[in-house]
Design a protein around this motif. Structure first.
Motif, PDB file in Angstrom:
ATOM      1  N   PRO A   6       0.838  -1.197   0.000  1.00  0.00           N
ATOM      2  CA  PRO A   6       0.000   0.000   0.000  1.00  0.00           C
ATOM      3  C   PRO A   6       0.880   1.257   0.000  1.00  0.00           C
ATOM      4  CG  PRO A   6       0.103  -0.913   2.194  1.00  0.00           C
ATOM      5  CD  PRO A   6       0.855  -1.859   1.317  1.00  0.00           C
ATOM      6  N   SER A   7       0.309   2.323  -0.492  1.00  0.00           N
ATOM      7  CA  SER A   7       1.034   3.596  -0.480  1.00  0.00           C
ATOM      8  C   SER A   7       0.843   4.258   0.864  1.00  0.00           C
ATOM      9  CB  SER A   7       0.488   4.518  -1.590  1.00  0.00           C
ATOM     10  OG  SER A   7       0.660   3.901  -2.839  1.00  0.00           O
ATOM     11  N   PRO A   8       1.919   4.546   1.570  1.00  0.00           N
ATOM     12  CA  PRO A   8       1.782   5.127   2.906  1.00  0.00           C
ATOM     13  C   PRO A   8       1.276   6.549   2.846  1.00  0.00           C
ATOM     14  CG  PRO A   8       4.088   5.075   2.240  1.00  0.00           C
ATOM     15  CD  PRO A   8       3.344   4.358   1.173  1.00  0.00           C
ATOM     16  N   GLY A   9       0.422   6.898   3.812  1.00  0.00           N
ATOM     17  CA  GLY A   9      -0.040   8.273   3.911  1.00  0.00           C
ATOM     18  C   GLY A   9       1.023   9.108   4.598  1.00  0.00           C
ATOM     19  N   PRO A  10       0.837  10.444   4.630  1.00  0.00           N
ATOM     20  CA  PRO A  10       1.856  11.319   5.210  1.00  0.00           C
ATOM     21  C   PRO A  10       2.078  11.076   6.689  1.00  0.00           C
ATOM     22  CG  PRO A  10      -0.203  12.508   4.760  1.00  0.00           C
ATOM     23  CD  PRO A  10      -0.316  11.176   4.105  1.00  0.00           C
ATOM     24  N   ALA A  11       1.025  10.594   7.436  1.00  0.00           N
ATOM     25  CA  ALA A  11       1.194  10.420   8.877  1.00  0.00           C
ATOM     26  C   ALA A  11       1.045   8.953   9.268  1.00  0.00           C
ATOM     27  CB  ALA A  11       0.165  11.265   9.630  1.00  0.00           C
ATOM     28  N   GLU A  12       1.293   8.069   8.309  1.00  0.00           N
ATOM     29  CA  GLU A  12       1.100   6.655   8.569  1.00  0.00           C
ATOM     30  C   GLU A  12       2.098   6.135   9.602  1.00  0.00           C
ATOM     31  OE1 GLU A  12       2.375   3.298   5.851  1.00  0.00           O
ATOM     32  OE2 GLU A  12       0.262   3.478   5.339  1.00  0.00           O
ATOM     33  N   GLN A  13       1.579   5.424  10.601  1.00  0.00           N
ATOM     34  CA  GLN A  13       2.439   4.827  11.612  1.00  0.00           C
ATOM     35  C   GLN A  13       2.510   3.330  11.377  1.00  0.00           C
ATOM     36  OE1 GLN A  13       1.041   5.306  15.615  1.00  0.00           O
ATOM     37  NE2 GLN A  13       2.665   4.047  16.518  1.00  0.00           N
ATOM     38  N   ARG A  14       3.731   2.781  11.378  1.00  0.00           N
ATOM     39  CA  ARG A  14       3.928   1.369  11.110  1.00  0.00           C
ATOM     40  C   ARG A  14       4.246   0.615  12.405  1.00  0.00           C
ATOM     41  NH1 ARG A  14       1.814   0.327   6.465  1.00  0.00           N
ATOM     42  NH2 ARG A  14       3.009  -1.628   6.411  1.00  0.00           N
ATOM     43  N   LEU A  15       3.732  -0.605  12.502  1.00  0.00           N
ATOM     44  CA  LEU A  15       3.988  -1.456  13.662  1.00  0.00           C
ATOM     45  C   LEU A  15       4.781  -2.690  13.239  1.00  0.00           C
ATOM     46  CD1 LEU A  15       0.412  -1.523  15.293  1.00  0.00           C
ATOM     47  CD2 LEU A  15       2.323  -0.020  15.877  1.00  0.00           C
ATOM     48  N   THR A  16       5.626  -3.164  14.123  1.00  0.00           N
ATOM     49  CA  THR A  16       6.311  -4.421  13.871  1.00  0.00           C
ATOM     50  C   THR A  16       5.326  -5.573  14.059  1.00  0.00           C
ATOM     51  OG1 THR A  16       6.970  -4.746  16.158  1.00  0.00           O
ATOM     52  CG2 THR A  16       8.460  -3.450  14.768  1.00  0.00           C
ATOM     53  N   THR A  17       5.737  -6.761  13.643  1.00  0.00           N
ATOM     54  CA  THR A  17       4.875  -7.936  13.824  1.00  0.00           C
ATOM     55  C   THR A  17       4.570  -8.156  15.296  1.00  0.00           C
ATOM     56  OG1 THR A  17       5.835  -8.973  11.853  1.00  0.00           O
ATOM     57  CG2 THR A  17       4.662 -10.417  13.397  1.00  0.00           C
ATOM     58  N   GLN A  39      -7.282  -9.599   5.654  1.00  0.00           N
ATOM     59  CA  GLN A  39      -7.799  -8.748   6.720  1.00  0.00           C
ATOM     60  C   GLN A  39      -6.791  -7.682   7.160  1.00  0.00           C
ATOM     61  OE1 GLN A  39      -8.942 -12.541   8.903  1.00  0.00           O
ATOM     62  NE2 GLN A  39     -10.563 -11.188   9.636  1.00  0.00           N
ATOM     63  N   LEU A  40      -5.538  -7.887   6.791  1.00  0.00           N
ATOM     64  CA  LEU A  40      -4.475  -6.913   7.065  1.00  0.00           C
ATOM     65  C   LEU A  40      -3.562  -6.822   5.858  1.00  0.00           C
ATOM     66  CD1 LEU A  40      -3.055  -7.554  10.693  1.00  0.00           C
ATOM     67  CD2 LEU A  40      -4.316  -5.555   9.900  1.00  0.00           C
ATOM     68  N   SER A  41      -2.957  -5.656   5.681  1.00  0.00           N
ATOM     69  CA  SER A  41      -1.919  -5.518   4.656  1.00  0.00           C
ATOM     70  C   SER A  41      -0.578  -5.368   5.369  1.00  0.00           C
ATOM     71  CB  SER A  41      -2.189  -4.301   3.771  1.00  0.00           C
ATOM     72  OG  SER A  41      -2.250  -3.123   4.546  1.00  0.00           O
ATOM     73  N   SER A  42       0.491  -5.766   4.714  1.00  0.00           N
ATOM     74  CA  SER A  42       1.813  -5.687   5.321  1.00  0.00           C
ATOM     75  C   SER A  42       2.824  -5.196   4.293  1.00  0.00           C
ATOM     76  CB  SER A  42       2.229  -7.062   5.865  1.00  0.00           C
ATOM     77  OG  SER A  42       2.372  -7.988   4.795  1.00  0.00           O
ATOM     78  N   ARG A  43       3.976  -4.758   4.812  1.00  0.00           N
ATOM     79  CA  ARG A  43       5.037  -4.295   3.925  1.00  0.00           C
ATOM     80  C   ARG A  43       6.372  -4.765   4.485  1.00  0.00           C
ATOM     81  NH1 ARG A  43       5.576   1.493   4.330  1.00  0.00           N
ATOM     82  NH2 ARG A  43       3.416   1.533   3.648  1.00  0.00           N
ATOM     83  N   ARG A  44       7.226  -5.252   3.614  1.00  0.00           N
ATOM     84  CA  ARG A  44       8.539  -5.709   4.023  1.00  0.00           C
ATOM     85  C   ARG A  44       9.375  -4.555   4.562  1.00  0.00           C
ATOM     86  NH1 ARG A  44       9.165 -11.167   4.753  1.00  0.00           N
ATOM     87  NH2 ARG A  44       8.278 -12.320   3.007  1.00  0.00           N
ATOM     88  N   VAL A  45      10.175  -4.853   5.581  1.00  0.00           N
ATOM     89  CA  VAL A  45      11.123  -3.865   6.094  1.00  0.00           C
ATOM     90  C   VAL A  45      12.259  -3.745   5.089  1.00  0.00           C
ATOM     91  CG1 VAL A  45      12.742  -3.337   7.942  1.00  0.00           C
ATOM     92  CG2 VAL A  45      10.552  -4.416   8.481  1.00  0.00           C
ATOM     93  N   PRO A  46      12.560  -2.528   4.605  1.00  0.00           N
ATOM     94  CA  PRO A  46      13.656  -2.372   3.629  1.00  0.00           C
ATOM     95  C   PRO A  46      14.944  -2.986   4.162  1.00  0.00           C
ATOM     96  CG  PRO A  46      12.436  -0.323   3.866  1.00  0.00           C
ATOM     97  CD  PRO A  46      11.934  -1.248   4.930  1.00  0.00           C
ATOM     98  N   GLY A  47      15.506  -3.908   3.381  1.00  0.00           N
ATOM     99  CA  GLY A  47      16.767  -4.524   3.762  1.00  0.00           C
ATOM    100  C   GLY A  47      16.649  -5.537   4.879  1.00  0.00           C
ATOM    101  N   GLY A  48      15.429  -5.830   5.344  1.00  0.00           N
ATOM    102  CA  GLY A  48      15.244  -6.765   6.448  1.00  0.00           C
ATOM    103  C   GLY A  48      14.343  -7.918   6.064  1.00  0.00           C
ATOM    104  N   ARG A  49      14.090  -8.809   7.030  1.00  0.00           N
ATOM    105  CA  ARG A  49      13.275  -9.991   6.765  1.00  0.00           C
ATOM    106  C   ARG A  49      11.883  -9.887   7.379  1.00  0.00           C
ATOM    107  NH1 ARG A  49      16.530 -15.229   8.401  1.00  0.00           N
ATOM    108  NH2 ARG A  49      14.696 -16.143   7.395  1.00  0.00           N
ATOM    109  N   GLY A  50      11.659  -8.874   8.208  1.00  0.00           N
ATOM    110  CA  GLY A  50      10.367  -8.734   8.852  1.00  0.00           C
ATOM    111  C   GLY A  50       9.374  -7.941   8.032  1.00  0.00           C
ATOM    112  N   SER A  51       8.184  -7.747   8.592  1.00  0.00           N
ATOM    113  CA  SER A  51       7.132  -6.967   7.947  1.00  0.00           C
ATOM    114  C   SER A  51       6.623  -5.920   8.912  1.00  0.00           C
ATOM    115  CB  SER A  51       5.970  -7.872   7.516  1.00  0.00           C
ATOM    116  OG  SER A  51       6.380  -8.837   6.575  1.00  0.00           O
ATOM    117  N   THR A  52       6.028  -4.874   8.371  1.00  0.00           N
ATOM    118  CA  THR A  52       5.402  -3.850   9.194  1.00  0.00           C
ATOM    119  C   THR A  52       3.938  -3.716   8.805  1.00  0.00           C
ATOM    120  OG1 THR A  52       5.963  -2.057   7.655  1.00  0.00           O
ATOM    121  CG2 THR A  52       7.569  -2.574   9.403  1.00  0.00           C
ATOM    122  N   PHE A  53       3.162  -3.120   9.722  1.00  0.00           N
ATOM    123  CA  PHE A  53       1.716  -3.054   9.531  1.00  0.00           C
ATOM    124  C   PHE A  53       1.212  -1.666   9.885  1.00  0.00           C
ATOM    125  CE2 PHE A  53       3.151  -7.235  10.667  1.00  0.00           C
ATOM    126  CZ  PHE A  53       2.513  -8.078   9.770  1.00  0.00           C
TER     127      PHE A  53
END
Length: 417
Positions: A6-17, A39-53
């Motif tokens: 998804p395209s992040p909004g200007p004030a989007e806050q991301r959470l770790t898994t 039910q949720l969308s996720s995005r890979r952490v740049p250069g990492g193996r985890g995801s953010t939400f």
């Protein structure tokens, strides 16, 4: 599983898994399950193996989960629990979307249990209990008074088996599935044998020896196996709700099953077939359903084995079992008595025979005691309870906590003297 972008909004806050899991009150694996279900969308952490939400998206899902996990005025205040296990509608029921009666007539009890637990069929699967588990359960059950009922014995066997399992507090899916595949054969093995004891092979064969001293034929074993598969689950029955409450508090699988067995013993639940069995014997003894039914009505009791609040029409479980019982020549007298009960009662209240009456025909014509139906019910339903416990372990802990509606004296009251 592919992460969405998804395209992040200007004030989007991301959470770790981990943060998303804590907010939702679930395990990290369940967070990824929400992603796979859309039910949720996720995005890979740049250069990492985890995801953010997205924090707002996670918070919205948490609110929705809380709403769907509790009763609402629109539902009459009844508890509503999301489940993917069993659906009941229009006089039919389904296990994970598949017609339950078709599953039960084509697959063994063990195969249906695996389908309920994992959504995968394992042809030819059997369950085996280690000798240590069986030994401790048998010792505990053998110590009970002779008049102990089958559910008493099963509950004690479950507790004894739990004490013998040092890994019982591991609530991971693989560990709980391992417990299930050990617990069910342990429960059966712990029951006193009425015929030649058998601790190997299909569960129906092993259970028969605990229910009847007669030598079974293949048709009779098929009825028993099909009954076990048909009864494996039935949505949120009272005993299943008790199991989910226990699992919500993160009780281990043995304790959750023990909670279910405690509720099952009620006369309006698992013990209902025992009453139908005794009525059937009275009809067979007197040769006419009218006198025993008149006695039941005179005592202010409902006629056991008739009607079901979830099936306005025919109970599909009874339909399947009666069809199989027609193939047993020795069941003919009990079948005729059951028809007499239905026909006689129809003059007062036209109700279809339910699965309790079908079980009564089977147990009464197979040299089994009146409690046999309760035993079949309990062993069968253990697999369904495990499925519900597994599902509940993936939800927010302690969500099964309704609020009491206090209707007592208004405080403050004076101290009693």
């Amino acid at each position: 599983m592919r992460d969405q972008e998804p395209s992040p909004g200007p004030a989007e806050q991301r959470l770790t898994t981990k943060e998303a899991a804590e907010l939702l009150g679930v395990k990290p694996e369940t967070v990824y399950a929400y992603v796979s279900r859309g039910q949720l969308s996720s995005r890979r952490v740049p250069g990492g193996r985890g995801s953010t939400f997205d924090a707002d998206e996670v918070a919205a899902l948490a609110r929705r989960n809380r709403r769907e996990s509790s009763g609402s005025p629109a539902s009459g205040g009844e508890l509503s629990v999301r489940t993917r296990i069993t659906l009941i509608e229009q006089d039919r029921y389904y296990f994970r979307g598949v017609d339950a009666t078709e599953l039960a007539t084509r697959h063994s009890y063990e195969e249906v249990a695996e389908w309920l637990w994992t959504g995968t069929l394992r042809p030819g699967v059997t369950f085996t209990a280690p000798k240590s588990s069986v030994t401790v359960a048998r010792h505990a059950v053998d110590a009970l008074p002779e008049h102990a009922g089958p559910t008493d014995r099963l509950r004690v066997a479950a507790i004894a088996a739990a004490v013998a399992d040092p890994l019982r507090f591991d609530l991971s899916e693989d560990a709980v599935l391992g417990t299930a595949r050990i617990l069910i054969p342990t429960l059966v093995a712990a029951l006193p044998a009425r015929g030649a004891r058998r601790d190997e092979g299909p569960m129906a064969h092993r259970l028969w020896a605990r229910l009847s001293g007669q030598e079974p034929d293949e048709a009779s074993l098929r009825v028993l196996d099909t009954a076990l598969a048909l009864l494996v689950d039935h949505d949120l029955a009272a005993s299943t709700l008790a199991v989910r409450v226990a699992a919500s508090a993160r009780a281990h699988a043995y304790a959750a099953v023990s909670a279910g067995l405690g509720v099952l013993e009620g006369p309006l639940h698992g013990a209902a077939s025992s009453h139908a069995h005794r009525l059937l014997l009275d009809v067979l003894d007197q040769g006419d359903a009218a006198p025993p039914i008149a006695e039941e009505l005179r005592a202010g009791r409902r006629i056991p084995g008739l009607g079901h609040r979830l099936y306005p029409g025919e109970d599909p479980r009874a339909r399947v079992l009666f069809g199989l019982l027609e193939e047993l020549p020795h069941a003919a007298p009990a079948l005729a008595a059951a028809r007499d009960i239905v026909a006689t009662t129809a003059r007062h209240t036209p109700l279809h025979a339910n699965v309790d009456l079908a079980l009564a025909v089977f147990t009464a014509s197979s040299g089994m005691p009146s409690s046999a139906g309760e035993t079949i019910f309990a062993v069968a339903r253990t697999a369904g309870w495990i499925a519900h416990a597994l599902e509940e372990y993936g939800e927010r802990p302690l969500r099964m906590r309704p609020s009491g509606h206090y209707v007592g004296p208004k405080p403050p009251q004076p101290l009693p003297e």
